[in-house]
Design an enzyme around this catalytic site. Structure first.
Site, short mmCIF file in Angstrom:
data_model
loop_
_atom_site.label_atom_id
_atom_site.label_comp_id
_atom_site.label_asym_id
_atom_site.label_seq_id
_atom_site.Cartn_x
_atom_site.Cartn_y
_atom_site.Cartn_z
N GLU A 185 43.04 25.61 41.17
CA GLU A 185 44.26 25.53 40.85
C GLU A 185 44.88 23.56 41.00
O GLU A 185 45.87 23.38 41.63
CB GLU A 185 45.34 26.25 41.41
CG GLU A 185 45.24 27.44 40.98
CD GLU A 185 46.35 29.24 41.43
OE1 GLU A 185 47.28 28.71 42.00
OE2 GLU A 185 45.51 29.44 41.40
N HIS B 173 45.54 34.29 33.34
CA HIS B 173 46.71 35.43 33.84
C HIS B 173 47.37 34.72 32.94
O HIS B 173 48.20 34.65 32.47
CB HIS B 173 47.77 35.13 34.93
CG HIS B 173 47.19 35.37 36.22
ND1 HIS B 173 46.40 36.89 36.47
CD2 HIS B 173 46.38 34.40 37.54
CE1 HIS B 173 45.63 36.35 37.75
NE2 HIS B 173 45.43 35.07 38.07
N GLU C 72 40.16 36.06 36.62
CA GLU C 72 41.40 36.63 37.43
C GLU C 72 42.39 37.10 35.87
O GLU C 72 43.85 37.39 36.72
CB GLU C 72 42.10 35.29 37.90
CG GLU C 72 41.81 35.30 38.78
CD GLU C 72 42.06 34.22 40.07
OE1 GLU C 72 44.12 34.36 40.11
OE2 GLU C 72 41.75 32.72 40.56
N ASN D 249 38.03 26.71 39.69
CA ASN D 249 38.92 27.27 38.64
C ASN D 249 40.75 27.43 38.40
O ASN D 249 41.37 26.65 39.42
CB ASN D 249 38.68 28.73 39.80
CG ASN D 249 39.67 30.15 39.38
OD1 ASN D 249 39.10 30.11 38.45
ND2 ASN D 249 40.00 30.51 40.29
N ASP E 281 44.17 39.31 34.07
CA ASP E 281 45.29 40.63 34.04
C ASP E 281 46.42 39.56 32.54
O ASP E 281 46.09 39.04 32.58
CB ASP E 281 46.01 40.76 35.09
CG ASP E 281 46.78 39.19 35.51
OD1 ASP E 281 46.96 38.94 35.40
OD2 ASP E 281 46.80 39.68 36.40
O1 G3I Z 1 48.54 40.42 54.38
C1 G3I Z 1 50.35 40.70 54.50
C2 G3I Z 1 50.68 41.29 55.26
O2 G3I Z 1 50.04 41.65 56.84
C3 G3I Z 1 51.97 41.04 55.41
O3 G3I Z 1 52.84 42.30 55.98
C4 G3I Z 1 52.72 41.17 54.23
C5 G3I Z 1 54.24 41.35 53.42
O4 G3I Z 1 54.79 40.49 52.38
O5 G3I Z 1 52.27 40.03 52.87
C6 G3I Z 1 50.91 39.95 52.93
O6 G3I Z 1 50.20 38.78 52.67
C7 G3I Z 1 50.07 39.04 51.06
C8 G3I Z 1 48.50 38.79 51.11
O7 G3I Z 1 48.88 38.52 48.69
C9 G3I Z 1 48.40 39.84 50.83
O8 G3I Z 1 48.74 41.39 50.65
C10 G3I Z 1 51.27 37.18 51.01
O9 G3I Z 1 52.48 37.96 51.32
C11 G3I Z 1 50.92 37.51 49.51
O10 G3I Z 1 51.81 36.19 49.14
C12 G3I Z 1 49.40 37.54 49.42
O11 G3I Z 1 49.71 37.28 47.19
C13 G3I Z 1 48.38 37.24 46.57
C14 G3I Z 1 48.29 35.84 46.60
O12 G3I Z 1 47.43 35.32 45.01
C15 G3I Z 1 48.51 34.59 46.87
O13 G3I Z 1 49.15 33.52 45.94
C16 G3I Z 1 48.22 37.73 46.02
O14 G3I Z 1 47.53 39.50 47.32
C17 G3I Z 1 46.86 37.76 44.94
O15 G3I Z 1 46.60 38.29 44.34
C18 G3I Z 1 47.25 36.38 44.76
O16 G3I Z 1 46.17 35.80 43.52
C19 G3I Z 1 46.37 34.63 42.99
C20 G3I Z 1 44.37 33.91 42.43
O17 G3I Z 1 44.51 33.70 44.75
C21 G3I Z 1 44.52 32.73 42.61
N1 G3I Z 1 44.96 32.50 41.24
C22 G3I Z 1 46.51 32.90 40.78
C23 G3I Z 1 46.32 34.67 41.57
C24 G3I Z 1 47.48 34.86 41.24
O18 G3I Z 1 48.30 34.86 42.35
#
Ligand code: G3I
Length: 449
Positions: A150, A229, A257, A193, A259
């Protein structure tokens, strides 16, 4: 992967023999037969959930950690690397024979705070150290890396995103990251990516120009990931042409990715449109020889990132909140060359016991477990009575009997059985002195354990 199984077999045998037309029971089998990847973003913390694990185990031939290899997971404190979660995904890939895709080495998001506090010189050193250390750790395990993720702006005009890397290091940081990744793991394919680049437009053209320039300058780059996405009904009409123009530069392409989100709740019309959209994406990839495959960004709607980021949106994946396969699942299977009928239960297990018995009557208790990877949207249990027994009143099922053959069908309220899920039912019956348990059971025509 892009080596059809038939060609691989023929090459080994030295002759072209048609493969037997065995019925494929999973997306992974279909994709592998076509020589492409069908991947899934995996959260290793969910593998303890049977339905999640069963689907991940059986339906995909590639995994990418959804979060476990990102900077905040691997180097939360400068110079202190933690690979526990990433190693779990790598071990899972190895154990299940899946390709491992690395995501991601340099990204502005999920970046620990310490990174943005560095000056330009220290940031450059830290970035190169991060790329080198992470890529070295997973060397030989990761097939391809999203080296830079990104890097281009959300405004879609093709300008660079003003990330900390861009702002402090300038345009050259991307090439530097790719060179460091190549040096650390010469065997891994190195990808750039991004999202909103599925169509031909200013943003995708900026990446196209970057790839073209890297190729001309000898900067190592092997592939481009199109996140996809997508929004319901908005698969770009020029997606195939766009993938092809990148492939024509001499790089692999893949959908990384996927969806396809909709306003929730879903309904039949939206799910049908989503199925059509998924079909189009997979078909676009398959039409481009250098398209390595398609990865979906999660197993189930239950854990998708979308509702948290786009309130009121969701239902974007192939399995719903209850692990029932959606119409999009069938569409992907068909796009991969699968059958047009919904897959039969891939597995079932039945326990049968006589709970009580008297003179010429008895009560039987039965549990049916869906041990396959696909949710049932209805079920029919079949067995035979060997000693003249008859089935009478049933509960949690409707019963019919023809001669010795008994059929029990789901009630309206217990038709859906998720992978790993079970239903309990029972009936009263009659016997004439002998009351042996049925020797075998079928669910939806398939023999059960
Ligand atoms: O691990 C912590 C946990 O300890 C805590 O309790 C919880 C509370 O919110 O947060 C957890 O971390 C989260 C993490 O996902 C794991 O679940 C983060 O807050 C959350 O921001 C994070 O989101 C991820 C996101 O990327 C971050 O920007 C999504 O799961 C993930 O699907 C998403 O994936 C991205 C790709 O990497 C890049 N392209 C876009 C895509 C969608 O946004």
């Amino acid at each position: 992967m892009r080596l059809p199984a038939l060609i691989a077999i023929a090459a080994l045998a030295g002759t072209l023999v048609a493969a037997p037309a065995a019925a494929a029971t999973s997306l992974a089998q279909l994709a592998t037969a076509k020589g492409v990847d069908i991947g899934v973003a995996l959260d290793p913390n969910r593998l303890g959930e049977a339905a999640y694990k069963t689907i991940a185990d059986t339906e995909f031939n590639l995994v990418v950690p959804e979060n476990a290899m990102k900077w905040d997971a691997t180097e939360p404190t400068q110079g202190q690397f933690t690979f526990t979660a990433g190693d779990t995904v790598a071990a899972y890939a190895a154990q299940t024979g899946k390709e491992l895709y690395g995501h991601t080495l340099v990204w502005h998001s999920q970046l620990p705070n310490w990174v943005s506090g560095l000056d330009a010189t220290a940031l450059r050193t830290a970035m190169l150290n991060h790329v080198t250390t992470v890529a070295t750790h997973f060397k030989g395990k990761v097939g391809s890396w999203d080296v830079v993720n990104e890097a281009f702006s959300d405004n879609g005009d093709g300008s660079r995103r003003s990330s900390v890397f861009q702002t402090k290091l300038g345009d050259g940081y991307i090439a530097d990251a790719f060179r460091a990744a190549r040096a650390a793991d010469p065997g891994a394919k190195l990808c750039i990516n991004d999202y909103s680049i599925e169509n031909i437009g200013a943003k995708s053209t900026a990446i196209y120009n970057l790839v073209r320039d890297f190729k001309a300058q000898g900067v190592p780059i092997d592939c481009v990931g199109f996140q996809a996405h997508l929004i319901l009904g908005q698969v770009p009409g020029d997606m195939r042409a766009n993938l092809q123009r990148f492939a024509d530069l001499g790089v692999d392409v893949r959908v990384t990715e996927l969806d396809i989100r909709m306003a929730t709740p879903p309904d039949a019309t939206k799910l049908a449109q989503q199925a059509s959209d998924y079909r189009a994406v997979v078909t676009n990839c398959l039409a481009v020889t250098r398209c390595q495959g398609v990865t979906v960004w999660g197993v189930t709607d239950k854990y998708s990132w979308i509702p948290g980021v786009f309130p009121g949106q969701g239902a974007a994946l192939l399995w719903d909140d209850n692990y029932a396969a959606k119409p999009a699942y069938q569409a992907v299977a068909e796009a991969l060359g699968g059958t047009t009928t919904p897959p039969a239960p891939a597995g079932c297990e039945v326990t049968y016991s006589v709970a009580s018995q008297w003179n010429n009557g008895f009560t039987a208790a039965i549990t049916i477990t869906n041990t396959g990877s696909t949710a049932w949207s209805g079920w029919t249990l079949g067995f035979a009575f060997a000693a003249g027994q008859t089935v009478g009143q049933a509960w949690n099922a409707t019963s019919t009997q023809s001669g010795s053959a008994v059929t029990l069908r789901n009630a309206s309220y217990n038709a859906t059985v998720a992978p790993g899920g079970a239903v309990s039912l029972g009936f009263n019956g009659t016997h004439t002195g002998s009351n042996p348990a049925p020797a075998a059971f079928t669910a939806n025509g398939t023999a059960c354990a």
